[in-house]
Design an enzyme around this catalytic site. Structure first.
Site, short mmCIF file in Angstrom:
data_model
loop_
_atom_site.label_atom_id
_atom_site.label_comp_id
_atom_site.label_asym_id
_atom_site.label_seq_id
_atom_site.Cartn_x
_atom_site.Cartn_y
_atom_site.Cartn_z
N GLU A 1 -77.90 -53.98 -1.24
CA GLU A 1 -76.69 -53.53 -1.53
C GLU A 1 -75.86 -55.14 -1.81
OE1 GLU A 1 -73.12 -52.11 1.63
OE2 GLU A 1 -75.11 -51.78 1.89
N ASP B 1 -72.02 -55.94 -1.55
CA ASP B 1 -70.60 -56.02 -1.09
C ASP B 1 -69.80 -56.77 -1.85
OD1 ASP B 1 -71.22 -53.70 0.58
OD2 ASP B 1 -71.59 -54.78 2.17
N GLU C 1 -64.95 -55.62 0.62
CA GLU C 1 -64.79 -54.84 1.90
C GLU C 1 -63.54 -55.20 2.38
OE1 GLU C 1 -68.16 -52.70 3.99
OE2 GLU C 1 -68.64 -54.70 3.75
N HIS D 1 -76.83 -58.24 0.70
CA HIS D 1 -77.64 -57.68 1.69
C HIS D 1 -78.89 -57.27 1.18
CE1 HIS D 1 -74.60 -56.37 4.90
NE2 HIS D 1 -73.88 -56.27 3.79
#
Length: 482
Positions: free
Chosen positions: A258, A260, A263, A274
């Site tokens: 993942e 990001d 956020e 990640h």
């Protein structure tokens, strides 16, 4: 990341309808819908296809650029995640999941449940508060009509039955964000997950819905609240949530890398890679649950760059250098070691543009970390983990090179809005973890109170909250903004 649960429908009326130590709503990154009526029944995402509501994907235009001012518009659309959808019997309109419990007569096991239950189309604007206009997507936090819906998660489609796949190595990804209407405790997230392009239809014969109905979600938190994984119900070992009447967790998790990109709420923001060592359904220790957080196949903490957490507490927020009271542009650049699309990912840079001005990312202001640092590299991540006293799971799971491998394999664009039943979003916008003093390096992440973010509070006080993502562009580094 976001916690995802199913909607609640009226019976027989189917037309209604860490380093960062975050709980990822990934799945824990998104909270789903709750529809209220005389009789309340929960529903979930599934793999067969229902016919009560036609599935019509809202259109959304994006752009592919080759140089500044030279961009081609592409007509795309978005699709709602399967976990938010109504799940009913294939032969009628009885729900397959009620409250936070499976109907064991329809779902005695995962494979039988996939045969018995159908996933239906969605009323995007009426039920879920999801609307598009040209290149802009608006996600409302709470939508009330005949029902009440909380949060949502959507994916970008290339066609009616295929997700748009991105490989951003040696490229940049740019979008505009208006999060002026997102207070403490909420998260307007834009990120990439290594999901299958068709939602898993080709690999799993019991998945008849596919990307057209938003199936196949996974992320680095290996979420257990996904109702169907690999074309089967996640009903084995299902445990209802102790603090959410519509959520629960099954035996299996759904793991994948993942990235990001964003956020954030009006008080704080972070971008975080990640990596994972595999992309698969997980069980037991490989999920990295509980005390085995760092023994699973994914880096749940990630290596985050949150300007406030990294020591600049006046950079992003209302009235600050990047003023969250109005719209601005977020540019994320994925630099490779040899400046080619086949090279090893070596750095992730961030820029902002607001009111015609290009704003360089904030510098680190933490003792023990080089003050010239303003981007994510493997060296930065290793130093940050040491200074903050965090486990370097990022390096153990392959670091930026592994994140680049995930992009090379292909990743899907996810956009969502959610609240956090696990940690009240404190990992993003307040002091976290709560058992450490805020003066310790890495603990303070934003100005929000440690008492903020409780879902019962934000769902009441921030019912009108929303986020707008717009003007999405991709292209070679330096091509998507002036």
């Amino acid at each position: 990341m976001q916690s995802s649960v199913g909607c609640i429908e009226v019976l027989h009326q189917p037309g209604l309808a860490t380093s960062i130590l975050k709980p990822h709503p990934p799945s824990e990154m998104f909270r789903a819908a709750t529809l209220i009526a005389f009789t309340l029944l929960a529903v979930v995402g599934a793999q067969q296809v229902g016919t009560n509501t036609a599935e019509t994907h809202p259109s959304l235009s994006v752009q592919e650029c080759t140089a500044p001012g030279s961009c081609t518009t592409q007509q795309r659309s978005i699709v709602l995640d399967a976990n938010w959808r109504w799940l009913h019997t294939t032969t009628g309109y009885d729900n397959c999941y009620t409250g936070n419990t499976w109907d064991t007569s329809l779902c005695p096991d995962g494979a039988t449940c996939a045969q018995n239950c159908a996933l239906d189309g969605a009323d995007y604007s009426g039920t879920y508060g999801i609307t598009t206009s040209g290149n802009a997507l608006t996600l409302k936090f709470i939508t009330e009509s005949q029902q009440k819906n909380i949060g949502s998660r959507v994916y970008l489609l290339e066609s009616e039955s295929s997700y748009q796949i991105f490989n951003l190595k040696n490229k940049e990804f740019t979008f505009d964000i208006d999060m002026s209407n997102l207070p403490c405790g909420l998260n307007g997230a834009l990120y990439f997950s290594q999901m299958p392009k068709d939602g898993g239809m080709a690999q799993f014969s019991t998945n008849k819905a596919g990307a057209k109905y938003g199936t196949g979600y996974c992320d680095s938190q290996c979420p257990h609240d996904i109702k169907f994984i690999n074309g089967e119900a996640n009903s084995d070992g299902w445990e209802p949530s102790p603090n959410d009447s519509n959520a629960g967790k099954g035996t299996y998790g759904s793991c994948c890398a993942e990235m990001d990109i964003w956020e954030a709420n009006s008080m704080a923001a972070a971008y975080t890679p990640h990596p994972c060592t595999a992309s698969q359904r997980c069980e037991g220790t490989e999920c990295g649950d509980g005390d085995n957080r760092y023994g699973g196949i994914c880096d749940k903490d990630g290596c985050d760059f949150n300007s406030f957490r990294m020591g600049d507490q006046t950079f992003l927020g209302p009235g600050m250098t990047v003023d969250t009271k109005s719209k601005f542009t977020v540019v994320t650049q994925f630099v490779t070691s040899d400046n080619t699309t086949s090279g090893t990912l070596s750095e992730i840079r961030r820029l902002y543009v607001q009111n015609g001005q290009v704003i360089q990312n904030s510098k680190v202001n933490i003792p023990g970390i080089d003050a010239s640092v303003d981007s994510i590299t493997d060296d930065f991540c290793s130093t940050q983990k040491t200074v903050f006293g965090d486990t370097n799971s990022f390096q153990a799971k392959g670091g930026l090179a592994a994140m680049g491998d995930a992009f090379e394999a292909g990743m899907v664009l996810v956009m969502s809005v959610w609240d956090d039943h696990e940690a009240n979003m404190l990992w993003l916008d307040s002091n976290y973890p709560l058992d450490k003093d805020a003066s310790e390096p890495g603990v303070a992440r934003g100005t929000c109170s440690t008492d903020s973010g409780k879902p019962t509070d934000v769902e009441s006080s921030a019912a009108s909250a929303s986020v707008v993502f717009s003007n999405i562009k991709t292209g070679p580094i330096g091509s998507t903004f002036a």
